[in-house]
Scaffold this active site. Sequence first.
Site: not given
Ligand SMILES: O=c1ccn([C@@H]2O[C@H](COP(=O)(O)O)[C@@H](O)[C@H]2O)c(=O)[nH]1
Length: 271
Positions: A96
Amino acid sequence: MTTQQLISEIKRKKSFLCIGLDVDLNKIPKYLLEKEDPIFAFNKAIIDATHHLCVAYKPNTAFYEAYGIKGWQALEKTINYLNKNHPEIYTIADAKRGDIGNTSSMYAKAFFEDLGFDSVTVAPYMGKDSVEPFLAFQDKHTILLALTSNKGAFDFQTKIVDGTELYKEVLKTSKTWENSRNLMYVVGATKAEYLAEIRNIIPDSFLLVPGVGAQGGNLQDVCKYGMTKNIGLLINSSRGIIYASQDENFAEAAAKKAEELQGQMKQILQF
Ligand SMILES: O=c1ccn([C@@H]2O[C@H](COP(=O)(O)O)[C@@H](O)[C@H]2O)c(=O)[nH]1
């Protein structure tokens, strides 16, 4: 990796699963903490057990930066391991980033040239000159945050500015930028009801969709409204897969969770 190569891999593996490598030392099996590089040992085991089920891996850089130099070294080892052993797998640095142009150029160099990722997530807030240095890299993708999975997405992204929601303005305006063919977008699985309108603006672009599993997003809804003739989706799950078990069998447990999602994807791709 080109978009066409990614599409071919999705079709070959019957999967559009992206596994998030968000390593938290408090959540990995205790015996791994004895290893010289526990983060890499964990990632290697997860990759070895799941690579046949997914088309992408997404380390979120926060989980590496949090451990200082050792964390960054583990990130480097992980991407090198993937590029050497599984060059057909798409890699996403979820970092990001985005800054004034000359600084963005250095971020792009770090993730694309030095580390060798296929793509990096970028915040659109600073505008065209903050994103174009990433787009200048051929056969690399810049994944722009559009409508994120968290609650705070409603603080700014859905606000009406000049008669249109801000996230739609991001989609429309970014299409006019130089090398915009290298763009993908982040849309949270928790925002599936917005996907039909999003597809009116960007009918063909790939979407990185985090938020299934731990955040409660639904795979079927995302596919119903977001899938294109070339699939156009990379569905990410991190905690829901990699922390399926904290025992010695953690990698097999992760593979089982990944297989469940891939099985659903295979079914969806049949129709
Ligand atoms: O809108 C967003 C952007 C990035 N993320 C990232 O994706 C993963 C989600 O992890 P989970 O454990 O499957 O919830 C994480 O790295 C977030 O920082 C997001 O969730 N939403």
